[in-house]
Motif scaffolding. Structure first.
Motif, PDB file in Angstrom:
ATOM      1  N   LYS A  36       6.335   3.802   5.425  1.00  0.00           N
ATOM      2  CA  LYS A  36       6.015   2.437   5.011  1.00  0.00           C
ATOM      3  C   LYS A  36       4.499   2.250   4.972  1.00  0.00           C
ATOM      4  O   LYS A  36       3.831   2.400   5.996  1.00  0.00           O
ATOM      5  N   PRO A  37       3.960   1.898   3.802  1.00  0.00           N
ATOM      6  CA  PRO A  37       2.515   1.650   3.715  1.00  0.00           C
ATOM      7  C   PRO A  37       2.157   0.335   4.403  1.00  0.00           C
ATOM      8  O   PRO A  37       2.991  -0.564   4.529  1.00  0.00           O
ATOM      9  N   LYS A  38       0.931   0.230   4.859  1.00  0.00           N
ATOM     10  CA  LYS A  38       0.476  -1.007   5.482  1.00  0.00           C
ATOM     11  C   LYS A  38       0.433  -2.114   4.436  1.00  0.00           C
ATOM     12  O   LYS A  38      -0.019  -1.905   3.319  1.00  0.00           O
ATOM     13  N   GLY A  39       0.919  -3.267   4.813  1.00  0.00           N
ATOM     14  CA  GLY A  39       0.955  -4.388   3.881  1.00  0.00           C
ATOM     15  C   GLY A  39       1.985  -5.411   4.323  1.00  0.00           C
ATOM     16  O   GLY A  39       2.560  -5.306   5.412  1.00  0.00           O
ATOM     17  N   LYS A  40       2.229  -6.391   3.486  1.00  0.00           N
ATOM     18  CA  LYS A  40       3.160  -7.462   3.810  1.00  0.00           C
ATOM     19  C   LYS A  40       4.574  -6.907   4.004  1.00  0.00           C
ATOM     20  O   LYS A  40       5.073  -6.133   3.199  1.00  0.00           O
ATOM     21  N   MET A  41       5.217  -7.314   5.091  1.00  0.00           N
ATOM     22  CA  MET A  41       6.540  -6.806   5.421  1.00  0.00           C
ATOM     23  C   MET A  41       7.307  -7.888   6.195  1.00  0.00           C
ATOM     24  O   MET A  41       6.730  -8.603   7.018  1.00  0.00           O
ATOM     25  N   GLU A  93      13.349  -5.872   2.762  1.00  0.00           N
ATOM     26  CA  GLU A  93      13.243  -5.276   1.431  1.00  0.00           C
ATOM     27  C   GLU A  93      14.108  -4.024   1.291  1.00  0.00           C
ATOM     28  O   GLU A  93      14.903  -3.904   0.358  1.00  0.00           O
ATOM     29  N   VAL A 111       3.639   0.913  12.237  1.00  0.00           N
ATOM     30  CA  VAL A 111       3.241   0.126  11.070  1.00  0.00           C
ATOM     31  C   VAL A 111       4.011  -1.188  11.002  1.00  0.00           C
ATOM     32  O   VAL A 111       3.476  -2.206  10.528  1.00  0.00           O
ATOM     33  N   CYS A 167       2.191  -4.903  10.913  1.00  0.00           N
ATOM     34  CA  CYS A 167       2.180  -5.658   9.651  1.00  0.00           C
ATOM     35  C   CYS A 167       3.322  -6.659   9.466  1.00  0.00           C
ATOM     36  O   CYS A 167       3.186  -7.600   8.689  1.00  0.00           O
ATOM     37  N   ARG A 192       3.080 -12.846  14.386  1.00  0.00           N
ATOM     38  CA  ARG A 192       4.094 -11.959  13.807  1.00  0.00           C
ATOM     39  C   ARG A 192       5.506 -12.536  13.926  1.00  0.00           C
ATOM     40  O   ARG A 192       6.463 -11.892  13.519  1.00  0.00           O
TER      41      ARG A 192
END
Length: 245
Positions: A104-109, A136, A163, A167, A186
């Motif tokens: 999972k790339p860093k970003g909105k989650m 998602e 991650v 995020c 969070r």
């Protein structure tokens, strides 16, 4: 040197069906033992205790992921209850206790969290299943089995991949244990009517439908905590693997 008659009478390996076997001593009751050059396993010809084939074990592995009792699996596959219980004990003991998710790339989650009750041996011995799911990808990204305390919520949070903890925004109900553990930036407590926890609720239903030990009224209830934990981990790995495929 092996004679022609030895080569003809030498049995194939019952584990891998390899023809490259040779004599390897004898048992305490003078029965000839053989060793497979391929899988390195020992066996005897026409054993009193029959060897369970690899295909039958794979079928058992599939049935363990369905809503069927161990007694039902033993009847269906044609193995003894004792052998099946020993096989299950070993399988669940060797099942990894760590979440495996796609990179999972860093970003909105967005993550949904919830807990559902189960029990071991008796209904007074409640074991709460804490789960977290990625909105998602629908992957299970966190799991813990314990009570319903703040400490268990903390263990759920620690089970998240790094991650996700960095995020993700976590949607939960207004259970105080979440509010004390998940950082405020969070955490978003919501009501059921918002629809923000629909996926985790559907997952809870899937678990109860697929694992007989989690059905609310069942005779297939778990009697051993370690196996209860192993069965749930086994399903989680299968569930996430199916999503990745």
């Amino acid at each position: 040197m092996n004679t022609v008659s030895d080569l003809i009478t030498r049995p194939n390996c019952p584990y891998c069906n390899c023809e490259r076997t040779f004599k390897n001593g004898s048992t305490h009751n003078k029965k000839q033992k053989y060793l497979c050059k391929n899988c390195k396993r020992q066996f005897v010809k026409n054993p009193t205790k029959k060897t369970i084939s690899l295909s039958k074990k794979k079928r058992i592995d599939h049935l363990l992921l369905e809503k069927i009792s161990l007694a039902g699996i033993a009847r269906t596959v044609g193995v003894s209850k004792t052998w099946l219980q020993n096989y299950v004990n070993k399988k669940y003991a060797e099942t990894p206790r760590k979440i495996k998710v796609s990179e999972k790339p860093k970003g909105k989650m967005s993550i949904e969290c919830d807990e559902m009750w189960s029990f071991v041996k008796k209904k007074d011995n409640k074991q709460w299943i804490w789960l977290a799911i990625d909105q998602e990808t629908k992957e299970i990204v966190g799991f813990y089995l314990g009570d319903r305390s703040r400490e268990s919520a903390k263990k759920l949070w620690k089970s998240f991949p790094p991650v996700v903890r960095q995020c993700a925004v976590c949607y939960t109900y207004f259970w105080e244990s979440y509010q004390r553990v998940i950082p405020k930036k969070r955490h978003k407590p919501v009501a059921k009517t918002t629809g923000k926890t629909n996926h985790i609720e559907r997952l809870n239903n899937t678990l109860r439908q697929r694992l007989s030990r989690l059905a609310r009224k069942t005779l297939s209830f778990p009697k051993k905590l370690e196996n209860h934990l192993g069965a749930i981990w086994n399903f989680i790995h299968h569930y996430n693997q199916c999503l990745s495929v």
